[in-house]
Write an enzyme that holds these catalytic residues in place. Structure first.
Site, PDB file in Angstrom:
ATOM      1  N   HIS A 152       0.852  -1.157   0.090  1.00 21.20           N
ATOM      2  CA  HIS A 152       0.057   0.025   0.012  1.00 21.20           C
ATOM      3  C   HIS A 152       1.017   1.091   0.137  1.00 21.20           C
ATOM      4  CE1 HIS A 152      -4.140   1.819   1.564  1.00 21.20           C
ATOM      5  NE2 HIS A 152      -3.281   2.846   1.234  1.00 21.20           N
ATOM      6  N   GLU A 212      -7.370   1.208  -4.719  1.00 22.58           N
ATOM      7  CA  GLU A 212      -7.773   1.898  -3.421  1.00 22.58           C
ATOM      8  C   GLU A 212      -8.789   2.657  -3.769  1.00 22.58           C
ATOM      9  OE1 GLU A 212      -5.401   3.982  -0.590  1.00 22.58           O
ATOM     10  OE2 GLU A 212      -6.795   3.385   1.037  1.00 22.58           O
ATOM     11  N   ASP A 227       1.439   3.430   3.384  1.00 26.66           N
ATOM     12  CA  ASP A 227       0.296   4.273   2.932  1.00 26.66           C
ATOM     13  C   ASP A 227       0.942   5.573   2.645  1.00 26.66           C
ATOM     14  OD1 ASP A 227      -2.081   5.201   1.958  1.00 26.66           O
ATOM     15  OD2 ASP A 227      -2.817   5.498   3.980  1.00 26.66           O
ATOM     16  N   LEU A 253      -6.288  13.238   7.917  1.00 25.50           N
ATOM     17  CA  LEU A 253      -5.102  12.571   7.616  1.00 25.50           C
ATOM     18  C   LEU A 253      -4.901  11.900   6.161  1.00 25.50           C
ATOM     19  CD1 LEU A 253      -4.290  10.386  10.965  1.00 25.50           C
ATOM     20  CD2 LEU A 253      -2.859  12.351   9.829  1.00 25.50           C
ATOM     21  N   ALA A 254      -4.071  12.311   5.394  1.00 24.32           N
ATOM     22  CA  ALA A 254      -4.028  11.857   3.956  1.00 24.32           C
ATOM     23  C   ALA A 254      -2.703  11.311   3.590  1.00 24.32           C
ATOM     24  CB  ALA A 254      -4.147  13.229   3.028  1.00 24.32           C
ATOM     25  N   GLY A 255      -2.722   9.846   4.028  1.00 26.13           N
ATOM     26  CA  GLY A 255      -1.457   9.033   3.753  1.00 26.13           C
ATOM     27  C   GLY A 255      -0.375   9.440   4.932  1.00 26.13           C
TER      28      GLY A 255
HETATM   29 ZN   LIG Z   1      -3.674   4.734   0.880  1.00 25.50          ZN
END
Ligand SMILES: [Zn+2]
Length: 388
Positions: A62, A138, A283, A315-317
């Site tokens: 991921h 995803e 991620d 939260l973004a990665g």
């Molecule tokens: Zn992701």
């Protein structure tokens, strides 16, 4: 051309071999043994790394980018730069991971990623880089309620027709798909994806407990960034998380950066899934390995400050690297380095059906391995027997 490698110890990772001998020929492992039982074959070059640890290369199933490159936007030829960056953190194989974008943009990205995967399979040159091994889709089949930063206008209801379109664009290289099982149409797509050998992973989901169970019956086998973008665990409303933590048919992954999930909850997760089913992911986004600032995650703009990635407050990665995740597991949960390594090697390989080739140091496997200090710092990364 044969080369033999030795060090203080080796994690296969299920076995620990003290004073190991790892013999490589033409990019493949042809023998793994203890030097007590096996002599260095005559005429073979011996590389002695000293009192350090040999382990399989990390697999990250991921991953959205790094070194300033976003996997949905990069040209397939640019991904070699990302691959080189990843080896500095011990990663030898990864799944470039999409985010929900307009379908045409997603299909364009899937075509480019398929090119990169096929180029990596064909390459036999000297360059030491992590290879894209398959695509992790995803989205776009995610819950509006648990979408995180995936743009709402890009989420679509699952249908076999859309799945087929994505599958064709990716030329069959989709190896993993995160899907919310409670959305109408999801079960049919789960069944079909599982039938094609895709690792179906439940995530970005508001599923109640019985729906999550039904998804596993339909073929789901994994869960995506457990706790994040999931209906929260409640002791009277167990929901998807209770299913993920208790069902032995499921492996599951977690972002062990200490930001996405508190260290004590990472420990809870590791105890629940155990050394066989816990999987580490990063991620990571394009900002990984770069200074703080503003970065792209597919169609999303992300601000990175002090190691935290956010978009409009969500939260973004992450900017987590896999070697750091492995060390965090030893720190957060008291796992030894061998078990922590397993969660970044054999376990992800098994989850996505790659364990016949990768994730294990054994005869016949691809010669992708790393040299670690006893504290888990990456000292060297060897890909297909090269890079020592
Ligand atoms: Zn992701």
């Amino acid at each position: 051309m044969r080369t033999a490698f030795t060090a203080g110890r080796l994690y296969s990772p299920t076995e620990e071999i003290v004073s190991p001998l790892l013999v490589v020929e033409d990019g493949r492992i042809i023998a793994v043994a203890s030097r007590k039982n096996k002599e260095v074959p005559i005429g073979v070059q011996l590389v002695d790394f000293g009192d350090v640890v040999l382990a399989p290369g990390f697999l990250d199933i991921h991953m959205h980018g790094g070194a300033g490159l976003d996997v949905m936007r990069a040209a397939s030829s640019e991904l070699s730069r990302l691959g080189e960056f990843l080896t500095t953190h011990g990663v030898t194989g990864y799944f470039p991971t999409t985010v929900a974008a307009p379908l045409d943009a997603t299909c364009g990205a899937l075509e480019r990623l398929a090119d990169a995967i096929e180029a990596g399979q064909a390459a036999n040159g000297d360059s030491v880089q992590a290879r894209p091994l398959g695509i992790h889709l995803e989205g776009p089949f995610l819950s509006h309620k648990r979408r995180g930063v995936h743009p709402p206008e890009n989420l679509v209801a699952p249908t076999l027709e859309i799945f087929e379109r994505l599958w064709q664009a990716a030329r069959g290289h989709i190896r993993m798909m995160t899907i919310a099982p409670e959305i109408p149409g999801a079960m049919e797509v789960i069944k079909e994806a599982a039938r094609r050998g895709v690792c179906v992973s439940m995530g970005h989901s508001d599923a109640e407990f019985p729906v999550a169970q039904a998804a596993v019956d339909a073929g789901a086998r994994h869960a995506t960034h457990t706790f994040n973008a999931m209906r929260p665990l409640d002791h009277r409303d167990p929901g998807i998380i209770a299913e993920v933590l208790t069902d032995e048919r499921l492996s599951a992954d977690i972002i062990a950066d200490g930001i996405h999930v508190a260290p004590a909850v990472v420990k809870l997760f590791l105890q629940a899934k155990g050394i066989e089913r816990a999987v580490l992911i990063t991620d990571a986004i394009s900002a990984t390995g770069m200074p703080d600032g503003r970065y792209q995650l597919g169609p999303i703009l992300v601000d990175v400050k002090d190691g935290k990635c956010t978009s409009n407050g969500s939260l973004a990665g992450s900017v987590l690297t896999m070697d750091r995740a492995v060390r965090n597991v030893t720190e957060f949960a008291g796992w030894n380095l061998q078990n922590a390594v397993r969660a970044a090697t054999l376990n992800p390989a098994r989850s996505v059906g790659l364990a016949t080739e990768r994730g294990v140091l054994a005869s016949g496997m691809q010669a992708d391995f790393i040299v670690l200090s006893k504290q888990g710092e990456v000292l060297k990364t060897i890909v297909r027997g090269r890079g020592f």
